[in-house]
Motif scaffolding. Structure first.
Motif, PDB file in Angstrom:
ATOM      1  N   GLY A  18       0.820  -1.212   0.000  1.00 18.30           N
ATOM      2  CA  GLY A  18       0.000   0.000   0.000  1.00 18.30           C
ATOM      3  C   GLY A  18       0.848   1.254   0.000  1.00 18.30           C
ATOM      4  N   GLY A  19       0.170   2.361  -0.255  1.00 15.74           N
ATOM      5  CA  GLY A  19       0.834   3.666  -0.254  1.00 15.74           C
ATOM      6  C   GLY A  19       1.146   4.143  -1.654  1.00 15.74           C
ATOM      7  N   GLY A  20       0.523   5.248  -2.057  1.00 12.67           N
ATOM      8  CA  GLY A  20       0.858   5.872  -3.336  1.00 12.67           C
ATOM      9  C   GLY A  20       0.277   5.194  -4.568  1.00 12.67           C
ATOM     10  N   ILE A  21      -0.712   4.317  -4.378  1.00 16.58           N
ATOM     11  CA  ILE A  21      -1.319   3.650  -5.548  1.00 16.58           C
ATOM     12  C   ILE A  21      -2.604   4.401  -5.896  1.00 16.58           C
ATOM     13  CG2 ILE A  21      -2.262   1.477  -6.441  1.00 16.58           C
ATOM     14  CD1 ILE A  21      -0.490   0.142  -4.137  1.00 16.58           C
ATOM     15  N   ARG A  22      -2.560   5.135  -6.986  1.00 13.75           N
ATOM     16  CA  ARG A  22      -3.700   5.996  -7.335  1.00 13.75           C
ATOM     17  C   ARG A  22      -4.240   5.742  -8.739  1.00 13.75           C
ATOM     18  NH1 ARG A  22      -0.297   9.173  -4.164  1.00 13.75           N
ATOM     19  NH2 ARG A  22       1.065   9.422  -5.959  1.00 13.75           N
ATOM     20  N   SER A  23      -3.448   5.075  -9.586  1.00 17.89           N
ATOM     21  CA  SER A  23      -3.910   4.856 -10.963  1.00 17.89           C
ATOM     22  C   SER A  23      -4.063   3.357 -11.208  1.00 17.89           C
ATOM     23  CB  SER A  23      -2.875   5.407 -11.943  1.00 17.89           C
ATOM     24  OG  SER A  23      -1.695   4.630 -11.874  1.00 17.89           O
ATOM     25  N   PRO A  24      -4.886   3.013 -12.227  1.00 19.58           N
ATOM     26  CA  PRO A  24      -5.034   1.581 -12.542  1.00 19.58           C
ATOM     27  C   PRO A  24      -3.708   0.969 -12.992  1.00 19.58           C
ATOM     28  CG  PRO A  24      -6.310   2.975 -14.073  1.00 19.58           C
ATOM     29  CD  PRO A  24      -5.799   3.879 -13.000  1.00 19.58           C
ATOM     30  N   GLU A  25      -2.861   1.787 -13.640  1.00 23.05           N
ATOM     31  CA  GLU A  25      -1.562   1.275 -14.118  1.00 23.05           C
ATOM     32  C   GLU A  25      -0.687   0.889 -12.923  1.00 23.05           C
ATOM     33  OE1 GLU A  25      -2.843   4.274 -15.109  1.00 23.05           O
ATOM     34  OE2 GLU A  25      -3.578   3.568 -17.058  1.00 23.05           O
ATOM     35  N   THR A  52      -5.517   0.567  -0.976  1.00 22.68           N
ATOM     36  CA  THR A  52      -5.540   1.990  -1.332  1.00 22.68           C
ATOM     37  C   THR A  52      -6.398   2.754  -0.332  1.00 22.68           C
ATOM     38  OG1 THR A  52      -7.444   1.862  -2.844  1.00 22.68           O
ATOM     39  CG2 THR A  52      -5.270   1.516  -3.818  1.00 22.68           C
ATOM     40  N   GLY A  53      -6.001   4.006  -0.120  1.00 18.87           N
ATOM     41  CA  GLY A  53      -6.747   4.880   0.776  1.00 18.87           C
ATOM     42  C   GLY A  53      -7.202   6.121   0.041  1.00 18.87           C
ATOM     43  N   THR A  54      -6.231   6.996  -0.245  1.00 16.98           N
ATOM     44  CA  THR A  54      -6.489   8.317  -0.816  1.00 16.98           C
ATOM     45  C   THR A  54      -7.428   8.322  -2.019  1.00 16.98           C
ATOM     46  OG1 THR A  54      -4.251   8.815  -0.122  1.00 16.98           O
ATOM     47  CG2 THR A  54      -5.287  10.396  -1.601  1.00 16.98           C
ATOM     48  N   VAL A  55      -7.269   7.357  -2.914  1.00 16.11           N
ATOM     49  CA  VAL A  55      -7.977   7.422  -4.202  1.00 16.11           C
ATOM     50  C   VAL A  55      -9.500   7.546  -4.045  1.00 16.11           C
ATOM     51  CG1 VAL A  55      -8.257   4.948  -4.723  1.00 16.11           C
ATOM     52  CG2 VAL A  55      -7.736   6.531  -6.537  1.00 16.11           C
ATOM     53  N   VAL A  56     -10.053   6.898  -3.054  1.00 14.74           N
ATOM     54  CA  VAL A  56     -11.511   6.920  -2.906  1.00 14.74           C
ATOM     55  C   VAL A  56     -12.005   8.232  -2.270  1.00 14.74           C
ATOM     56  CG1 VAL A  56     -11.697   5.856  -0.598  1.00 14.74           C
ATOM     57  CG2 VAL A  56     -13.475   5.453  -2.271  1.00 14.74           C
ATOM     58  N   GLU A  57     -11.074   8.947  -1.620  1.00 15.85           N
ATOM     59  CA  GLU A  57     -11.480  10.190  -0.935  1.00 15.85           C
ATOM     60  C   GLU A  57     -11.550  11.367  -1.891  1.00 15.85           C
ATOM     61  OE1 GLU A  57      -8.280  10.580   1.746  1.00 15.85           O
ATOM     62  OE2 GLU A  57      -8.826   8.820   2.916  1.00 15.85           O
ATOM     63  N   ARG A  58     -10.998  11.181  -3.088  1.00 15.78           N
ATOM     64  CA  ARG A  58     -10.917  12.308  -4.020  1.00 15.78           C
ATOM     65  C   ARG A  58     -12.229  12.538  -4.763  1.00 15.78           C
ATOM     66  NH1 ARG A  58      -5.119  11.771  -6.939  1.00 15.78           N
ATOM     67  NH2 ARG A  58      -3.921  12.560  -5.179  1.00 15.78           N
ATOM     68  N   GLU A  59     -12.251  13.686  -5.434  1.00 16.80           N
ATOM     69  CA  GLU A  59     -13.380  13.958  -6.311  1.00 16.80           C
ATOM     70  C   GLU A  59     -13.359  12.866  -7.381  1.00 16.80           C
ATOM     71  OE1 GLU A  59     -14.615  17.704  -8.847  1.00 16.80           O
ATOM     72  OE2 GLU A  59     -13.182  18.177  -7.251  1.00 16.80           O
ATOM     73  N   ASN A  60     -14.476  12.411  -7.838  1.00 20.45           N
ATOM     74  CA  ASN A  60     -14.506  11.310  -8.799  1.00 20.45           C
ATOM     75  C   ASN A  60     -13.934  10.025  -8.226  1.00 20.45           C
ATOM     76  OD1 ASN A  60     -15.744  12.328 -11.065  1.00 20.45           O
ATOM     77  ND2 ASN A  60     -13.881  13.430 -11.661  1.00 20.45           N
ATOM     78  N   GLY A  61     -13.987   9.900  -6.900  1.00 17.11           N
ATOM     79  CA  GLY A  61     -13.413   8.739  -6.214  1.00 17.11           C
ATOM     80  C   GLY A  61     -13.964   7.418  -6.733  1.00 17.11           C
ATOM     81  N   SER A  62     -15.250   7.417  -7.067  1.00 13.01           N
ATOM     82  CA  SER A  62     -15.879   6.178  -7.485  1.00 13.01           C
ATOM     83  C   SER A  62     -15.259   5.653  -8.787  1.00 13.01           C
ATOM     84  CB  SER A  62     -17.376   6.437  -7.639  1.00 13.01           C
ATOM     85  OG  SER A  62     -17.969   5.459  -8.391  1.00 13.01           O
ATOM     86  N   LYS A  63     -15.116   6.587  -9.745  1.00 14.38           N
ATOM     87  CA  LYS A  63     -14.564   6.202 -11.048  1.00 14.38           C
ATOM     88  C   LYS A  63     -13.113   5.730 -10.894  1.00 14.38           C
ATOM     89  CE  LYS A  63     -14.335   8.178 -15.591  1.00 14.38           C
ATOM     90  NZ  LYS A  63     -13.820   9.400 -16.140  1.00 14.38           N
ATOM     91  N   ALA A  64     -12.354   6.491 -10.110  1.00 15.73           N
ATOM     92  CA  ALA A  64     -10.929   6.177  -9.931  1.00 15.73           C
ATOM     93  C   ALA A  64     -10.751   4.845  -9.198  1.00 15.73           C
ATOM     94  CB  ALA A  64     -10.247   7.306  -9.164  1.00 15.73           C
ATOM     95  N   LEU A  65     -11.578   4.641  -8.165  1.00 17.51           N
ATOM     96  CA  LEU A  65     -11.438   3.393  -7.401  1.00 17.51           C
ATOM     97  C   LEU A  65     -11.831   2.191  -8.259  1.00 17.51           C
ATOM     98  CD1 LEU A  65     -10.697   2.064  -4.715  1.00 17.51           C
ATOM     99  CD2 LEU A  65     -13.088   2.206  -4.067  1.00 17.51           C
ATOM    100  N   LYS A  66     -12.869   2.373  -9.059  1.00 19.69           N
ATOM    101  CA  LYS A  66     -13.310   1.282  -9.935  1.00 19.69           C
ATOM    102  C   LYS A  66     -12.154   0.854 -10.842  1.00 19.69           C
ATOM    103  CE  LYS A  66     -17.014   0.169 -13.137  1.00 19.69           C
ATOM    104  NZ  LYS A  66     -18.048   0.695 -13.996  1.00 19.69           N
ATOM    105  N   ALA A  67     -11.471   1.845 -11.413  1.00 22.03           N
ATOM    106  CA  ALA A  67     -10.357   1.546 -12.320  1.00 22.03           C
ATOM    107  C   ALA A  67      -9.204   0.863 -11.571  1.00 22.03           C
ATOM    108  CB  ALA A  67      -9.881   2.843 -12.974  1.00 22.03           C
TER     109      ALA A  67
END
Ligand code: 1GP
Length: 245
Positions: free
Chosen positions: A200-207, A222-237
């Protein structure tokens, strides 16, 4: 079913994704909503914790809200002995193996032990190692940060955790780290140790999620990615990246 059994069963079918939610980053209502979203998107468990301890009443309210909205296991990821809630399904009984201070290796754990027993919480023993840059977790945990080129160091910590009888091993770059734990390190640990490996830590993109998973992480956190704007789309990816969907 015990949470560790659930994890091991799911691992037989493929890689897992876990979502870390920090009760300090919103109301219990907000946190509950994020948990529901993550669970609907296919996350396998919700981890609850942050780098600093949380008041038990707040933690209880958060865990209850998450439990009411999801059916995935809720696992405490404690910063210290105050981060306990009887409403969680389990707790990572973790030792920060590369801390300079015994406090984070065994003392906080000892301080929490009787309360954990009284609460009837399932304990999942886990070795925890913080890799450079470590961010706040590294500071708070007084970590002697593992150098990013020290795959050998990571392997020796993983073997140490294994020989201590711990059930999981977690390599952490720190929440918000500019880049995740290096792939070479993940690969080396996976080759040498039999413990299920969390990264964990620093994983924000699907790549990034795919790279970490393909290098050998069994469980991507992952933590941060879901807290962001558009969190749903980003987390899904990100979840798709982990699971290879
Ligand atoms: C959990 O540090 C991870 O242990 C979470 O990191 O917030 O960067 O996803 P991110």
């Amino acid at each position: 079913m015990k949470v560790l059994t659930y994890i091991m069963k799911r691992l037989k079918k493929g890689r897992l994704h876990m979502t870390l939610l920090d009760p300090e980053k919103g109301t219990s209502h907000d946190i509950g909503k994020l948990a529901e979203m993550a669970s609907n998107l296919g996350t396998d468990a919700i981890m609850v914790g942050g780098s600093t301890g949380v008041d038990q009443k707040i933690l209880d309210a958060n865990v209850r809200e998450i439990k009411a909205r999801t059916s995935v296991p809720v696992i405490l990821f404690p910063a210290d002995s105050s981060s306990l809630s009887p409403y969680a399904d389990a707790i990572y009984f973790m030792s920060l193996l590369n801390s300079r201070s015994v406090t984070h290796v065994v003392r906080e754990q000892r301080r929490a032990s009787q309360a954990i027993k009284d609460m009837g919480l399932e304990t999942i023993p886990m070795g925890y190692v913080i890799v450079d840059p470590g961010m706040k977790a590294g500071e708070v945990g007084e970590a002697d940060l593992l150098r990013r080129d020290s795959s050998e160091g990571a392997v020796s910590y993983a073997l140490t955790a294994e020989y201590f009888g711990m059930k999981l091993f977690y390599l952490e770059a720190g929440s918000g780290a500019p880049s995740p734990v290096p792939s070479d390190m993940i690969r080396a640990v996976k080759e040498e140790s039999r413990l299920p490996l969390l990264v964990g830590g620093g994983i924000r993109s699907p790549e990034a999620a795919r790279e970490v998973a393909e290098a050998g992480a069994d469980i991507v956190v992952t933590g941060t990615v879901v807290e962001r704007e558009n969190g749903s789309k980003a987390l899904k990816a990100v979840i798709h990246g982990v699971k290879g969907w």
